[in-house]
Design an enzyme around this catalytic site. Structure first.
Site, PDB file in Angstrom:
ATOM      1  N   GLU A   1       0.716  -1.106  -0.080  1.00  0.00           N
ATOM      2  CA  GLU A   1      -0.032   0.060  -0.026  1.00  0.00           C
ATOM      3  C   GLU A   1       0.912   1.205   0.121  1.00  0.00           C
ATOM      4  O   GLU A   1       0.792   1.992   1.022  1.00  0.00           O
ATOM      5  CB  GLU A   1      -0.915   0.011   1.264  1.00  0.00           C
ATOM      6  CG  GLU A   1      -1.834  -1.096   1.483  1.00  0.00           C
ATOM      7  CD  GLU A   1      -2.476  -1.018   2.691  1.00  0.00           C
ATOM      8  OE1 GLU A   1      -2.174  -0.427   3.652  1.00  0.00           O
ATOM      9  OE2 GLU A   1      -3.581  -1.976   2.985  1.00  0.00           O
TER      10      GLU A   1
ATOM     11  N   CYS B   1      -1.566  33.870  10.334  1.00  0.00           N
ATOM     12  CA  CYS B   1      -1.147  34.546  11.452  1.00  0.00           C
ATOM     13  C   CYS B   1      -1.080  33.369  12.675  1.00  0.00           C
ATOM     14  O   CYS B   1      -1.718  33.436  13.893  1.00  0.00           O
ATOM     15  CB  CYS B   1      -2.570  35.317  11.831  1.00  0.00           C
ATOM     16  SG  CYS B   1      -4.171  34.296  11.822  1.00  0.00           S
TER      17      CYS B   1
ATOM     18  N   TYR C   1       1.042  14.087   0.595  1.00  0.00           N
ATOM     19  CA  TYR C   1       0.373  14.650   1.970  1.00  0.00           C
ATOM     20  C   TYR C   1       0.677  16.388   1.711  1.00  0.00           C
ATOM     21  O   TYR C   1       0.998  16.874   2.812  1.00  0.00           O
ATOM     22  CB  TYR C   1       1.279  14.169   3.273  1.00  0.00           C
ATOM     23  CG  TYR C   1       1.128  12.539   3.269  1.00  0.00           C
ATOM     24  CD1 TYR C   1      -0.200  12.092   3.432  1.00  0.00           C
ATOM     25  CD2 TYR C   1       2.068  11.534   3.063  1.00  0.00           C
ATOM     26  CE1 TYR C   1      -0.687  10.719   3.379  1.00  0.00           C
ATOM     27  CE2 TYR C   1       1.796  10.237   2.952  1.00  0.00           C
ATOM     28  CZ  TYR C   1       0.477  10.046   3.419  1.00  0.00           C
ATOM     29  OH  TYR C   1       0.489   8.445   3.303  1.00  0.00           O
TER      30      TYR C   1
HETATM   31  N1  LLP Z   1      -1.421   1.925   4.547  1.00  0.00           N
HETATM   32  C1  LLP Z   1      -1.954   2.322   5.770  1.00  0.00           C
HETATM   33  C2  LLP Z   1      -2.910   1.664   6.519  1.00  0.00           C
HETATM   34  C3  LLP Z   1      -1.667   3.718   6.037  1.00  0.00           C
HETATM   35  O1  LLP Z   1      -2.182   4.243   7.379  1.00  0.00           O
HETATM   36  C4  LLP Z   1      -0.878   4.604   5.370  1.00  0.00           C
HETATM   37  C5  LLP Z   1      -0.210   5.854   5.910  1.00  0.00           C
HETATM   38  C6  LLP Z   1      -0.376   3.991   3.997  1.00  0.00           C
HETATM   39  C7  LLP Z   1      -0.795   2.706   3.619  1.00  0.00           C
HETATM   40  C8  LLP Z   1       0.443   4.792   3.109  1.00  0.00           C
HETATM   41  O2  LLP Z   1       1.719   4.935   3.736  1.00  0.00           O
HETATM   42  P1  LLP Z   1       3.095   5.612   2.849  1.00  0.00           P
HETATM   43  O3  LLP Z   1       3.286   4.696   1.870  1.00  0.00           O
HETATM   44  O4  LLP Z   1       2.548   6.952   2.418  1.00  0.00           O
HETATM   45  O5  LLP Z   1       4.005   6.027   3.874  1.00  0.00           O
HETATM   46  N2  LLP Z   1       0.327  12.976   6.927  1.00  0.00           N
HETATM   47  C9  LLP Z   1       1.513  12.121   7.027  1.00  0.00           C
HETATM   48  C10 LLP Z   1       1.703  10.718   6.682  1.00  0.00           C
HETATM   49  C11 LLP Z   1       0.525   9.960   7.424  1.00  0.00           C
HETATM   50  C12 LLP Z   1       0.423   8.486   6.822  1.00  0.00           C
HETATM   51  C13 LLP Z   1      -0.368   7.762   7.393  1.00  0.00           C
HETATM   52  N3  LLP Z   1      -0.697   6.293   6.801  1.00  0.00           N
HETATM   53  C14 LLP Z   1       2.843  13.022   6.507  1.00  0.00           C
HETATM   54  O6  LLP Z   1       2.606  13.870   5.888  1.00  0.00           O
HETATM   55  O7  LLP Z   1       4.006  12.577   6.781  1.00  0.00           O
END
Ligand code: LLP
Length: 418
Positions: free
Chosen positions: A279, A348, A377
């Site tokens: 994922e 602000c 993100y």
């Molecule tokens: N699968 C699940 C169940 C997840 O919770 C997440 C991300 C992913 C896949 C994808 O993960 P990735 O490959 O993108 O690392 N807003 C935060 C990131 C939060 C990610 C949460 N879960 C940031 O800006 O760093």
């Protein structure tokens, strides 16, 4: 300027002016205004293909939360991606963008009855369930609808992914999944429900993981559980190991490749007959995207130099909430001295900054700056804070330009109007 290529090979200076996929970012900014998100299609394709090559038999479910632009999701659908979704909205979008239901997996600790119902009706591949109550409610709805639903139980392997605590999801104290030590009991429990078909194990240890060794520990635990469940007669068809591979944010970051993850987990996965699901979100989109922002003013205050730009924490919140580093480069290089500056937005709050104490070419009003690594993100976490319309988004591909989201206006934000 080799450093830029390490972020995105389609990013380069030509005669001191920054181009992405052959498109001048300064010209784009002049035409479409700022703040402006721009994504490189070829980069997305390369990154998706790198996963496909590293895991040829796996189902790659793009984590829609990283970037929910419909054109991007459609582009990935056309490349053959499935989707990892976490809300009814993401289900709606994934289906609309052409991702087949049989390639959709659905995680999330707080799915509502409507969301569960919609996903059951859509006949998605499986629900990654995160609690006993969710199993009970799923069964109840499925029974009412006369359907059988496939589930994986999200197990929490309690490993430390060595990332920011807000995005470490696989530690015992986090809200996600069920404790892996309780897992067998929960599988037994789930097997009693007539409208539930247990098909998999799900686990996701965190995000922005640069040192991939924690995956080994997690996979070891998950494969151990797999073997126990199989020996008890469970037909585990899918092993979903989540996303999480980190990307280059800081100039010194070394990002792991999907093939390195494949090599690391191969010895454990070889024993497994189930199909692997991944994922990834950030590692496909992150460095595909940049954010162009225009310098409004500069000023000195005390011993600080400030560059005030038109992108704020409502456009890119990562620096404010995770203290995240995003590399920032000028859209055009001039013969000017460099300064140490705080690059800040117009909102602000003192927390509204894109960079602090950053060494950068001296800016003047009207210059454009380019913030890197914002494809994941970035826009996805944008808000209307301070009544600010969200930015527009552009996709570039071999010199072609496509507007993939219109800039919002004030009327849109206050709908229904006064
Ligand atoms: N699968 C699940 C169940 C997840 O919770 C997440 C991300 C992913 C896949 C994808 O993960 P990735 O490959 O993108 O690392 N807003 C935060 C990131 C939060 C990610 C949460 N879960 C940031 O800006 O760093």
């Amino acid at each position: 300027m080799e450093l830029l290529k390490e972020y995105n090979p389609y990013l380069e200076y030509r005669n001191e002016e920054l181009f992405l996929e052959g498109v001048s970012l300064r010209e784009l900014a002049k035409e479409y205004g700022t703040p402006l998100y721009v994504y490189s299609a070829n980069y997305i394709k390369d990154r998706f293909n790198a996963y496909r090559e590293a895991f040829p038999d796996a189902l790659i479910c793009y984590a829609v939360k990283a970037n929910f632009n419909p054109h991007i999701v459609k582009y990935l659908a056309q490349l053959g991606a499935g989707a990892d979704i976490v809300s009814g909205g993401e289900l709606y979008l994934a289906l609309k963008a052409g991702i087949p239901a049989e390639k959709i997996v659905y995680a999330g600790v707080g799915k509502t009855e409507k969301e569960l119902t919609d996903a059951i009706n859509a006949e998605i591949l499986m629900f990654n369930v995160e609690s006993r109550q969710e199993i009970e409610v799923l069964n109840e709805i499925a029974e009412r609808l006369g359907k059988k639903v496939r589930i994986a139980i999200r197990v929490n392997p309690d490993v430390d992914p060595k990332t920011h605590p807000y995005i470490a999801t696989g530690m015992q104290k986090s809200k996600f999944g069920i404790d892996i030590r309780e897992a067998e009991k929960e599988y037994e429990y789930a097997s009693k429900f007539k409208n539930i078909e247990i098909v998999g194990i799900h686990c996701h240890i965190g995000s922005q993981i640069l040192d991939i060794s924690p995956y080994r520990e997690a996979i070891e635990k998950v494969v151990d559980l797999y073997e126990k469940l199989v020996s008890k007669g469970f037909d585990i068809k899918y092993l979903d190991i989540g996303g999480g591979l980190g990307i280059k944010y800081k100039p010194e970051d070394k990002e792991p490749k999907p093939v390195e993850l494949a090599d690391l987990i191969r010895p454990y996965i070889e024993k497994v007959k189930a199909k692997l699901i991944l994922e990834p979100g950030r590692s496909i989109l992150g460095n595909a995207g940049i954010l162009i922002t225009q310098v409004q003013f500069t000023k000195d205050k005390g011993n600080k130099h400030f560059i005030i730009v038109d992108a704020g924490m409502n456009d890119l919140v990562r620096p404010s909430i995770y203290n995240a580093y995003h590399h920032i480069v000028p859209a055009a290089v001039y013969e000017r001295e460099s300064v140490k500056a705080d690059i800040v937005g117009p909102i602000c709050e003192t927390g509204d900054f894109l960079a602090s104490d950053r060494e950068i070419q001296k800016s003047v009003r009207g210059d454009y700056l380019v913030v890197l690594s914002v494809g994941a993100y970035g826009f996805a976490m944008a808000s209307h804070y301070n009544m600010r319309p969200r930015a527009s988004e552009i996709m570039v591909e071999n010199g072609d330009i496509k507007l993939i989201r219109n800039r919002e206006n004030y009327e849109y934000i206050i709908e229904p109007s006064l």
